[in-house]
Design an enzyme around this catalytic site. Structure first.
Site, PDB file in Angstrom:
ATOM      1  N   GLY B  43       2.997   4.448  11.789  1.00 48.90           N
ATOM      2  CA  GLY B  43       2.382   5.399  10.861  1.00 48.90           C
ATOM      3  C   GLY B  43       3.184   5.446   9.571  1.00 48.90           C
ATOM      4  N   ALA B  45       5.774   7.151   8.684  1.00 50.32           N
ATOM      5  CA  ALA B  45       7.218   7.078   8.876  1.00 50.32           C
ATOM      6  C   ALA B  45       7.621   5.708   9.426  1.00 50.32           C
ATOM      7  CB  ALA B  45       7.677   8.192   9.808  1.00 50.32           C
ATOM      8  N   ARG B 338      -1.416  27.915   6.302  1.00 50.77           N
ATOM      9  CA  ARG B 338      -2.312  27.634   7.424  1.00 50.77           C
ATOM     10  C   ARG B 338      -2.187  28.621   8.573  1.00 50.77           C
ATOM     11  NH1 ARG B 338      -1.598  21.026   7.435  1.00 50.77           N
ATOM     12  NH2 ARG B 338      -2.852  20.740   5.572  1.00 50.77           N
ATOM     13  N   ARG B 443       4.103  24.289   8.864  1.00 54.54           N
ATOM     14  CA  ARG B 443       4.140  23.269   7.831  1.00 54.54           C
ATOM     15  C   ARG B 443       3.110  23.584   6.756  1.00 54.54           C
ATOM     16  NH1 ARG B 443       1.230  18.975   6.683  1.00 54.54           N
ATOM     17  NH2 ARG B 443       0.066  18.866   8.635  1.00 54.54           N
ATOM     18  N   LEU B 449       2.742  14.160   4.941  1.00 53.73           N
ATOM     19  CA  LEU B 449       2.795  12.823   4.362  1.00 53.73           C
ATOM     20  C   LEU B 449       4.108  12.661   3.613  1.00 53.73           C
ATOM     21  CD1 LEU B 449      -0.854  12.456   3.017  1.00 53.73           C
ATOM     22  CD2 LEU B 449       0.046  12.027   5.282  1.00 53.73           C
TER      23      LEU B 449
END
Lengths: 258, 646, 207
Positions: B43, B45, B338, B443, B449
């Protein structure tokens, strides 16, 4: 909904496959196509049978893993979606659905509906990048890029590498896939630097892998879940012709680009 | 007892990373060629780390379970990536990005790490542009930004609704270039089953070739896990079907401590659940909250009528709508973080104001924005998302408000790592979502990202050298060492054991049951009683699983049921640890909301005196309870406050 | 492929132009002069070889590409898809083969006769000319020839429908504004060329 499914079953790459017919009932029209496959598999497992193997992962139309050829169309009859975004409300009660794997020599079947699409990775490895290392990069805004070009580049970059273009093409040609990547970079100043080398290397690798030729039928564009235009293929043809006709070789030895 | 040394460099906050880089040991180019690094995961990372390490000269082996590195689930991230460029001249700065992230994480992250993240954020944008990532631009040719939840500046860079895809393809192209050069050896359709320790250091992994079923041993000087999050423990989540915890869970069982396992992010804007057969939840980008207004009916009777289908949302008059986020949080309105948005939605639905057939949905309404900006502007901004919504729900969001409900999206918890991103096992690193990292208890949008790429491009390539510098005299490892054979044997035996259960129920049926337990008791609202119940129920389910799971087929072939079973077996262990962590943390913070600990207004109530630490759990054996270690978080530079978005 | 194809299209244009002269009510005079010019003029004679080359290149390349394309999909689908695309593009090899088969017949009927065979002659002005026109009229008085040619030209039309725009695309000329025009030109060329050629046997047969 009650459905009849004719599914390609093949134990592994070496064995011969065949179509097997399954009846399935009580499918909600709101379920996705892959959820319908899950339900089928659940019932197969409970009967002690091998479930139908198929590639899938994100189930939201972006990873490009799902790859079924449904009733004569890659990703099924709807436009601009992947198989995982296809919903059963699209089908009629009692309909017969034929499900096949992608068919192309460079995409050998591994099992049932799973094919090996490593060929796409190889094409990217041949040149689908801008040769920059990590670090030491000038500020992101140091080169302005016309919005139209950036947008066209993004149109091409939307490719998810699913292989529907190859599956749909009567020639199993990978031109749309390759052209999308070539175009994405050819439209940006960062990618222009090595545009000529890139297009030649990627096209050579594509031919080398045994994909068919483009005869401009446009089937790829019609079936592409991301609606990537064949104008990208024309752009690649242009890039390729000018690279072949215009490329100069510098004299003397050139170093590697390590 | 595991020793938790966070290795935070000395000095002022803004100087720590520079000081660290100036003083670490480096590996010279000739030696780099002799050192091998395993990177698991491709991915953001994993691919960025593998590419960067290979560019530097290390020999890299890179693994993924998908058929291509490009399919890693980072690809599904929609909204964008944050950076402190201040291109919009709206007062952004490295410090402000750092501060927003620390605050957004409810003061449960490590200051030095978060500052470093903010510091390298700008280089990520430069890097991606140089790679040919087609970010959105203004007509003047410069990069465009949008705003995201939890911030009052516009610092989010984006590429339509496919930012994750474009960033991942950038990293994938860099990786592909190194594969071509022979610096990276790629192993696709390979799933990691265990990590191999030699004399206490991570020296390799055991993987299963998912095509042939063969179990393989791979050795290296260091192992990097970039295997993502474990949200699939809830069965229904926005994660990809294959996303799993196995790599980090096996590392945990081998001695790496697990940080804050209960910190789970529930994303507020997902398409609501519609049936038992549902296999996964679809996220609608948070960016929708820029122009969409969230509401439920003010009157319970209206909500009831809507649920029965006798009333349409468009028939409800303006004054009868409750824009509850704007009402409760006037300063941030629909752009609260969120966790706050998710909880507020649950609160309204639990109180009986929910809409949709199930009553577990709220409206996200674009009619105001369409009237103000015109349909074409909204279409340009969110067209693909609206289309996606219509494909799934069969309703036109231009005409009738969207329905959304929170869903599991991201796990802030993960393997505990020090400043160098190394776990408590020497030589074992964890990057991206796989570590417990920088997001604390919650987060912010467009930060995942940023963190994945920061770790892979700009942090790990430095910090891993500090470890490898004293490994240059260590010759290449043979995978014939007894440790490899033993670990392989254990992995094989476990798979055989799974195959031999020959029970009556499918893997998915167990996974769904686990998901129900997790969502009910370890989801958005948690309490001590429920968590205790969860622990008991998960244990019972685990036992049942090992007695009754049914896996058809053979081990030595493509066998999706076996793959799933092996992953679910690990989720069944992890779920218990998550519940345990949630139970021990007697406070509410970020995504962890304990119903016993809330303010009179229903906001999360932190307990900084007792819980200002990262919980780092240590495996002590199958029959014993895991041991809790604490990394106390020392807030040197920011003042810790009650989060306030009002 | 594209260049050879475009060249062949231009040849068809010239060919059609000359053929239409036969319909001129002048006792085949203009037609016979033009035909004579075509078989005697040195420039046209040398172009003839280029034309042959063009045909052979187009046919050979077409065959090679098609074989490669078949090889690229060794196992075919059970349900072959018909995506919404330019319809005749899928059958270029089939229409091409039919055209090729008739082309041989056509060459035997007219070209070889004109070139090597004994031809009736006719006096125009001061010179004797081969009466090519008479040969054409004789042939097309026969109904089966007329049907055969109409059939053949139909396939030529199908083939041409996917010719011009496809060549443009292959040469990299695709543009949101002009590509639809290219499609129009393609269709127009297909109708005009095939239709134009068809008029001749029909007019001859019915007059």
């Amino acid at each position: 909904m009650d459905l009849t499914l004719k599914i390609w079953r093949q134990k592994n790459a070496a064995s011969k496959g065949k179509f097997v017919t399954y009846k399935i009932s009580d499918i909600s029209p709101n379920s996705s196509f892959l959820e319908m496959m899950d339900i089928l598999n659940e019932s197969l497992v409970l009967c002690g049978e091998d479930p139908v193997a198929f590639d899938h992962d994100c189930r939201e139309g972006i990873c490009g893993a799902c790859s079924m050829y449904i009733n004569g169309h890659p990703h099924g009859p709807d436009k601009a979606i992947t198989t995982c975004q296809l919903h059963m409300r699209r089908f009629k009660d009692g309909e017969t659905i034929v499900i096949e794997p992608w068919r192309a020599r460079p995409f050998p079947v591994l099992k049932d509906l799973i094919v090996d699409r490593t060929a796409f990775d190889k094409i990217i490895q041949a040149g689908g990048y801008v040769s920059v290392n990590t670090g030491g990069i000038p500020d992101a805004n140091s080169i302005p890029i016309p919005k139209v070009k950036a947008d066209l580049s993004m149109d091409a970059a939307a490719c998810i590498g699913c292989g529907a273009c190859v599956a749909a093409c009567k020639n199993a040609s990978a031109m749309l896939f390759v052209a999308a990547k070539v175009s994405q970079f050819a439209l940006l100043p960062q990618g222009r630097v090595e545009a000529s080398e890139r297009v030649q290397a990627m096209v050579a690798e594509m031919d080398n892998l045994g994909f068919g030729n483009c005869t401009n039928t446009g089937a790829c564009e019609a079936e592409c879940p991301k609606e990537i235009s064949i104008s990208n293929i024309a752009r690649m043809n242009r890039e390729f012709l000018s690279a072949k006709l215009g490329a100069q070789k510098p004299s003397g030895r050139t170093g590697s680009d390590a | 007892m595991a020793e938790l040394n966070s290795k935070i460099p000395k000095g002022q906050l803004a100087e720590k990373w520079t000081n660290y880089k100036d003083n670490i040991a480096l590996v010279n180019p000739a030696n780099k060629r002799r050192l091998e690094v395993i990177v698991v995961g491709t991915g953001l990372a994993g691919a960025s780390a593998a590419a960067s390490l290979a560019e530097m000269g290390f020999k890299v082996k890179n693994y993924c379970y998908q058929d291509s590195p490009r399919r890693a689930h980072s690809i599904a991230a929609q909204g964008g990536i944050n950076a402190a460029k201040n291109y919009q001249n709206d007062g952004d700065s490295v410090y402000r990005l750092f501060y927003d992230t620390i605050k957004g994480g409810d003061y449960r992250a490590r200051e030095a790490n978060v500052y470093r993240l903010a510091e390298v954020s700008n280089a990520i944008i430069d890097q991606c542009v140089a790679q040919g990532v087609p970010f959105a631009r203004e007509y003047g040719g410069l990069l465009d930004n949008r705003s995201f939840g939890g911030a009052q500046v516009s610092r989010t860079f984006y590429a339509r609704g496919q930012t994750g895809q474009q960033l991942l393809l950038g990293a994938y192209s860099a990786l592909s270039r190194q594969v071509k050069k022979g610096n990276v050896e790629l192993f696709t359709r390979h799933e990691m089953l265990d990590v191999v320790l030699v004399e206490g250091r991570a020296r390799g992994i055991i993987v299963r070739n998912m095509v042939t079923g063969e179990i393989e041993r791979h050795a290296a000087h260091a192992v990097v896990l970039a295997t993502g999050g474990y949200g699939n423990v809830f069965f229904l989540s926005t994660n990809a079907m294959g996303s799993n915890t196995t790599a980090i869970w096996k590392a945990f069982r081998r001695g790496a401590v697990f940080g804050n396992p209960c910190f789970t992010q529930i994303h507020p804007t997902c398409i609501p659940v519609h049936g038992d057969f549902q296999s996964k939840l679809t996220l609608m980008s948070e960016s929708l909250r820029n122009d969409g207004r969230i509401w439920v009916p003010k009157q319970k009777e209206d909500a009831e009528k809507i649920r029965k289908g006798t009333l349409l949302p468009t028939q409800i008059k303006e004054e009868d709508r409750d824009y509850y986020l704007e009402r409760r949080y006037p300063a941030f309105g629909n752009l609260v973080p969120r966790d706050v948005a998710s909880r507020a939605a649950k609160e309204r639905c639990d109180a009986g104001f929910g809409v949709g057939e199930t009553g577990l949905a709220v409206y996200l309404d674009f009619s105001d924005a369409i009237n103000r900006l015109g349909k074409s502007t909204i279409e340009a901004r969110y067209g693909n998302l609206f289309q996606m919504y219509e494909k799934i729900v069969d309703e036109n969001p231009y005409k009738t408000p969207m329905m959304i409900y929170p869903a599991v999206h991201y796990t802030m918890g993960g393997l505990w790592v020090d400043y160098e991103l190394m776990t408590t096992i020497p030589g074992l690193f964890a990057i991206g979502e796989a570590n417990f990292s920088d997001h604390g208890a919650n987060r912010l949008g467009a930060s995942a990202l940023m963190q994945g790429l920061a770790d892979g491009y700009f942090v790990l390539p430095y910090t891993i050298q500090n470890y490898l510098a004293d490994q240059i005299s260590v010759p290449k490892f043979s995978n014939d060492l007894p440790e490899f054979k033993l670990t392989e044997e254990e992995a094989v035996n476990r798979l055989k054991k799974l195959m031999n259960v020959r029970g009556k129920n499918t893997v998915d049926s167990f996974h769904k049951k686990l998901g129900h337990i997790m969502w009910e008791y370890v989801g958005m609202g948690r309490n001590a009683e429920g968590l205790k119940k969860a622990i008991t129920e998960i244990r019972a389910l685990r036992e049942e699983f090992w007695k009754d799971v049914k896996i058809p087929g053979e081990m030595n072939e493509i066998n999706p049921e076996l793959e799933k079973a092996s992953r679910v077996a690990d989720f069944l262990e992890l779920g218990e640890l998550m519940a345990r962590d949630a139970l021990h943390r007697d406070e509410s913070c970020g995504g962890h909301f304990r119903e016993e600990f809330q303010t009179t207004e229903g906001e999360a109530l932190r307990n900084d005196q007792e819980f200002m630490y990262a919980a780092a759990w240590e495996f002590t054996g199958d029959t014993q309870e895991p041991k809790l270690n604490k990394e106390v978080l020392d807030y040197e530079f920011v003042e810790v406050k009650q989060r306030n978005y009002k | 492929m594209a260049l050879a194809g475009l060249f062949l299209i231009s040849f068809l244009g010239v060919h059609l132009g000359i053929n239409l002269l036969i319909l001129k009510n002048d006792g085949r005079e203009a037609f016979n002069i033009a035909a004579h010019f075509m078989v005697t003029n040195p420039v046209v004679q040398s172009m003839q070889w280029v034309l042959f080359g063009g045909f052979i290149l187009h046919i050979l390349l077409g065959a090679v590409l098609q074989i490669q394309n078949w090889m690229a999909r060794p196992q075919r689908y059970k349900v072959e898809g018909f995506s919404h695309t330019s319809y005749f593009s899928k059958f270029m090899i089939h229409t091409g083969l039919i055209i090729f088969a008739f082309l041989i017949l056509h060459l035997v009927n007219f070209f070889f006769k004109a070139k090597f065979g004994a031809m009736p002659e006719v006096m125009i002005g001061d010179h004797m000319y081969e009466d090519m026109g008479l040969l054409v009229i004789e042939k097309f008085s026969n109904l089966s020839y007329v049907i055969l040619y109409i059939f053949w030209l139909l396939f030529l039309g199908f083939h041409l429908d996917h010719a011009f725009h496809s060549a443009m695309q292959s040469l990299g000329l695709n543009h949101s504004k002009y590509t639809p025009v290219f499609f129009g030109i393609s269709r127009a060329l297909a109708i005009l060329i095939a239709g134009g050629f068809m008029i001749i046997p029909l007019v001859i047969y019915f007059s």
